[in-house]
Design a protein around this motif. Sequence first.
Motif, PDB file in Angstrom:
ATOM      1  N   ARG A  29      -9.939  10.159 -22.518  1.00  0.00           N
ATOM      2  CA  ARG A  29     -10.155   9.136 -23.539  1.00  0.00           C
ATOM      3  C   ARG A  29      -9.049   9.178 -24.588  1.00  0.00           C
ATOM      4  O   ARG A  29      -8.556   8.122 -25.027  1.00  0.00           O
ATOM      5  N   SER A  42      -5.913   7.559 -23.173  1.00  0.00           N
ATOM      6  CA  SER A  42      -6.038   6.098 -23.145  1.00  0.00           C
ATOM      7  C   SER A  42      -5.863   5.504 -24.536  1.00  0.00           C
ATOM      8  O   SER A  42      -5.189   4.478 -24.713  1.00  0.00           O
ATOM      9  N   GLU A  43      -6.454   6.148 -25.538  1.00  0.00           N
ATOM     10  CA  GLU A  43      -6.317   5.662 -26.910  1.00  0.00           C
ATOM     11  C   GLU A  43      -4.865   5.690 -27.369  1.00  0.00           C
ATOM     12  O   GLU A  43      -4.376   4.730 -27.981  1.00  0.00           O
ATOM     13  N   ASN A  71     -12.641  15.359 -23.283  1.00  0.00           N
ATOM     14  CA  ASN A  71     -12.269  14.134 -23.990  1.00  0.00           C
ATOM     15  C   ASN A  71     -10.801  13.752 -23.800  1.00  0.00           C
ATOM     16  O   ASN A  71     -10.368  12.717 -24.322  1.00  0.00           O
ATOM     17  N   THR A 119      -6.176  11.377 -16.070  1.00  0.00           N
ATOM     18  CA  THR A 119      -7.347  10.528 -16.339  1.00  0.00           C
ATOM     19  C   THR A 119      -8.189  10.293 -15.097  1.00  0.00           C
ATOM     20  O   THR A 119      -9.160   9.545 -15.153  1.00  0.00           O
ATOM     21  N   SER A 130      -2.858  -1.795 -21.486  1.00  0.00           N
ATOM     22  CA  SER A 130      -3.828  -1.240 -22.423  1.00  0.00           C
ATOM     23  C   SER A 130      -3.288  -1.409 -23.839  1.00  0.00           C
ATOM     24  O   SER A 130      -2.166  -1.011 -24.147  1.00  0.00           O
TER      25      SER A 130
END
Length: 424
Positions: free
Chosen positions: A379, A382-383, A376, A254, A274
């Motif tokens: 992202r 992280s999701e 992507n 990331t 998170s």
Amino acid sequence: MSLLPTVARSAPRRACLRVIFVRSFATESVTTPQPSPDLPPLPLSKTKSNKPRLYPHPRPAVAHRHNTLPKLPPSFGKNQLLPVSNSTRALLESIVADFDAPIRYAFAYGSGVFEQDGYTVPSPSTLGSSVKNEDPMLDFMFAVTHPAHFHSINMQQHPGHYPLHARLLGSSYVSKMEEFGPGVWFNAYVPMKGVTIKYGVTTVDNLCSDLLNWNTLYLAGRMHKPLRIIKDDARVRLTQQVNLTSAVRAALLTLPEEFTETQLFERIAGISYSGDPRMLLPAENRGKVGNIVRKQGSQFKELYHRLVVGLPGVHWPIESTSIQQDVSARARSAHLKKLPSNLLTGVKNNYSRRALNPELVADESAYWVHLAGDENLPRVLSEEMSRIVRYPATIQSLKGLASVGLGKSLRYSTAKISKWWTGS
């Protein structure tokens, strides 16, 4: 004259008879009764069974025991042994030693052990005195083999650590409640040795599984940050080294080609926050990640530097605060393929909802290179990490009412809201 031969012939016969008579008495054996020796009884003859013989013969029953891990080399996991002051070390060890229930692995963490912005570590002058409200709680985590056994002994020794309903329902209730969510039972606001502590109880199996697979990231995420090991275990130390390396790989995927060590530490420390619902509600410190890293930079570097420089394509001189990495798709795919299984499954499911070339999916090597080169991917990672954290953290927050009671839960929430309001 006729008598002499007769006498002469009869005399030897009488002598012979006398000799025979004496000899018969001399050679006759006389037995006297003696005590018989104490001999073992003869074995009973086994009766033949009419049951048919089985081939192959059944194996004898063997008790199932967990094989202990061989002793690790002294240098293995040396980065995990973070130093603390002698007074703090003595305090932590004395608290853990006060528990009679068996504990296989124990560590202390949080602002009460390592300094954070807005907190002060308890000083030696506070030990043995009344607990000060401004001092943070000392946080502990105990890994045990049999939780019901632990809670049974601990309830007898420290009944005040448990709420009333838990004492009434017993250790079996506590161990069953422990299994929900991330598999931890907490006792909070416990006064010991002149300070206030909070300690969680989990199993060694649950801890090691989360460290390897990131099932919930509740325990693994806490162990991404500096902690003080009090009771060590070879199996946990081995799986913790895997957990730390996984955190580095996830953070590198990331981050850009060049970044600072502070960015790396904040990215790693933020994994467990998170998706945590407490970060969205007035119940958690908004600047917690920054507070941790600013005061614990040296501990983070001790924990992660050897692991980072051991990965291919990463350059981080020990005297430098700047890090460079190879961001080519092939280099990043090497990190991606070795992420924990639960996170990797989430990433694959996320991309499966998109239309990918079937030939690309069939070629595993090309598949990972394609995903690693996708812009992507940060992202998506992280999701998926937020998804892993969200549900267990929510369940554990609700379990707080059952584990610490309503009064202590309100006290804990009030303190958290106060810190959130001040932003410290």
